[in-house]
Design a protein around this motif. Structure first.
Motif, mmCIF file in Angstrom:
data_model
loop_
_atom_site.group_PDB
_atom_site.id
_atom_site.type_symbol
_atom_site.label_atom_id
_atom_site.label_comp_id
_atom_site.label_asym_id
_atom_site.label_seq_id
_atom_site.Cartn_x
_atom_site.Cartn_y
_atom_site.Cartn_z
ATOM 1 N N TYR A 84 2.694 9.416 -1.816
ATOM 2 C CA TYR A 84 1.803 10.283 -2.576
ATOM 3 C C TYR A 84 1.725 9.895 -4.049
ATOM 4 N N ALA A 85 2.820 9.476 -4.627
ATOM 5 C CA ALA A 85 2.780 9.045 -6.032
ATOM 6 C C ALA A 85 1.904 7.804 -6.213
ATOM 7 N N ALA A 123 -1.709 8.896 -5.976
ATOM 8 C CA ALA A 123 -2.121 9.588 -7.196
ATOM 9 C C ALA A 123 -2.379 8.594 -8.333
ATOM 10 N N ASN A 124 -1.520 7.592 -8.474
ATOM 11 C CA ASN A 124 -1.736 6.562 -9.488
ATOM 12 C C ASN A 124 -3.013 5.768 -9.216
ATOM 13 N N VAL A 150 -5.723 6.831 -7.706
ATOM 14 C CA VAL A 150 -6.864 7.665 -8.081
ATOM 15 C C VAL A 150 -7.011 7.696 -9.598
ATOM 16 N N ALA A 151 -5.903 7.767 -10.320
ATOM 17 C CA ALA A 151 -5.975 7.770 -11.788
ATOM 18 C C ALA A 151 -6.497 6.438 -12.319
#
Length: 315
Positions: free
Chosen positions: A52-53, A56-57, A59-60
């Protein structure tokens, strides 16, 4: 003198006081509530850290112009997504997935056929089960190099065709159509074993009494497949379709090793890798990866809506 006997008068026993359920101390209850989470802590930390991390990165990064090397990056908004949907060449690679999608149909049909045949009493069926599942156990890189020599000019395929009296001077990986058909055939050979095992396990989970009753009624093998096997493995078949569609959209390993995306065999994932590591456009590559993830989720959602996973009851 008369003997006097004392009579014991039976007295009714008094009712026992109700047993009170003593509540466990607060510390004990707290410990019981935290114990499952202590066992889940390690896998949850690993899942968040390595799944998940990074998502998330990614997507950022998709909203930036990061090149993957520089410590500085600037926010660009939705420019990367606009570039993906406005540049036709970035989406043309999805047509290559059509070859693998057609190959997945052949793969599921062949796996279902062999699983049905080997679920009955056939000679050497354990041997054939191992033969069919063995390709899935081989490393993908090794498979890519083996079939690279298999399809090269004057390689194994040409030698076998010459033994059969067929002269072939075709460059199997030289044109777009023949290369994509060859690579799709390799994917069928490699991944059919997985679907075969899934189908075989689902078929063997069907109660044997149903087959016995069908044989007593004179049902043929085809009727047993149509009315017993096919409805019984419907959830597994639905799962295989989902895996095949998502796998067709995200093909990477075999074409990257055998052709590197040349001669019109570049897939969306290969293109994304090149954007990130060859052209240093990590922000654009991240946006492409997010788009691919959303497409796969949307296709899976539509498939689940069209073919709901109903409970199967054959009895």
């Amino acid at each position: 003198m008369t003997d006097t006997t004392t009579e014991k008068v039976a007295r009714p026993h008094s009712a026992a006081p109700p047993v009170r359920k003593t509540q466990a101390p607060r510390q004990v209850r707290l410990r019981r509530g935290l114990t499952p989470w202590l066992f889940l802590a390690a896998p949850l930390i690993l899942l968040i850290t390595f799944t998940y991390a990074p998502v998330a990165n990614m997507v950022a990064y998709s909203f930036t112009d990061w090149d993957g090397v520089s410590p500085e990056l600037s926010y660009t908004g939705a420019e990367n997504y606009a570039e993906i949907f406005t540049r036709a060449e970035l989406f043309q690679v999805f047509f290559v997935s059509g070859y693998y999608l057609a190959a997945s149909v052949v793969q599921i049909a062949a796996a279902l056929y062999f699983a049905t045949i080997l679920s009955f009493n056939v000679r050497f069926r354990n041997f054939f089960k191992g033969v069919l599942f063995f390709p899935y156990l081989i490393n993908g890189v090794a498979i890519g190099f083996v079939f690279l020599y298999f399809f090269q000019d004057g390689g194994t395929l040409d030698s076998v065709l010459r033994l059969l009296g067929v002269e072939s001077d075709r460059a199997w990986l030289g044109t777009s159509t023949s290369a994509n058909v060859s690579l799709a055939g390799v994917s069928v050979w490699r991944y059919m074993g997985l679907n075969f095992v899934l189908f075989l396990g689902a078929i063997q989970s069907i109660p044997g009494e149903l087959y016995e009753a069908a044989e007593l009624d004179g049902a043929s093998r085809w009727h047993q497949f149509r009315y017993i096997i096919a409805p019984g493995i419907r959830p597994v078949l639905s799962l295989s379709v989902i895996l095949s569609i998502s796998g067709s959209l995200s093909v990477f390993e075999i074409p990257y090793i055998m052709t590197g995306g040349a001669t019109g065999t570049e897939t969306f994932v290969i293109q994304t890798v090149k954007l990130a590591f060859q052209f240093n456009k990590t922000g654009l590559a991240s946006a492409a990866a997010v788009v691919l993830l959303l497409i796969i989720l949307a296709v899976t959602w539509v498939q689940r809506r069209l073919v709901p996973d109903d409970k199967v009851d054959l009895v």
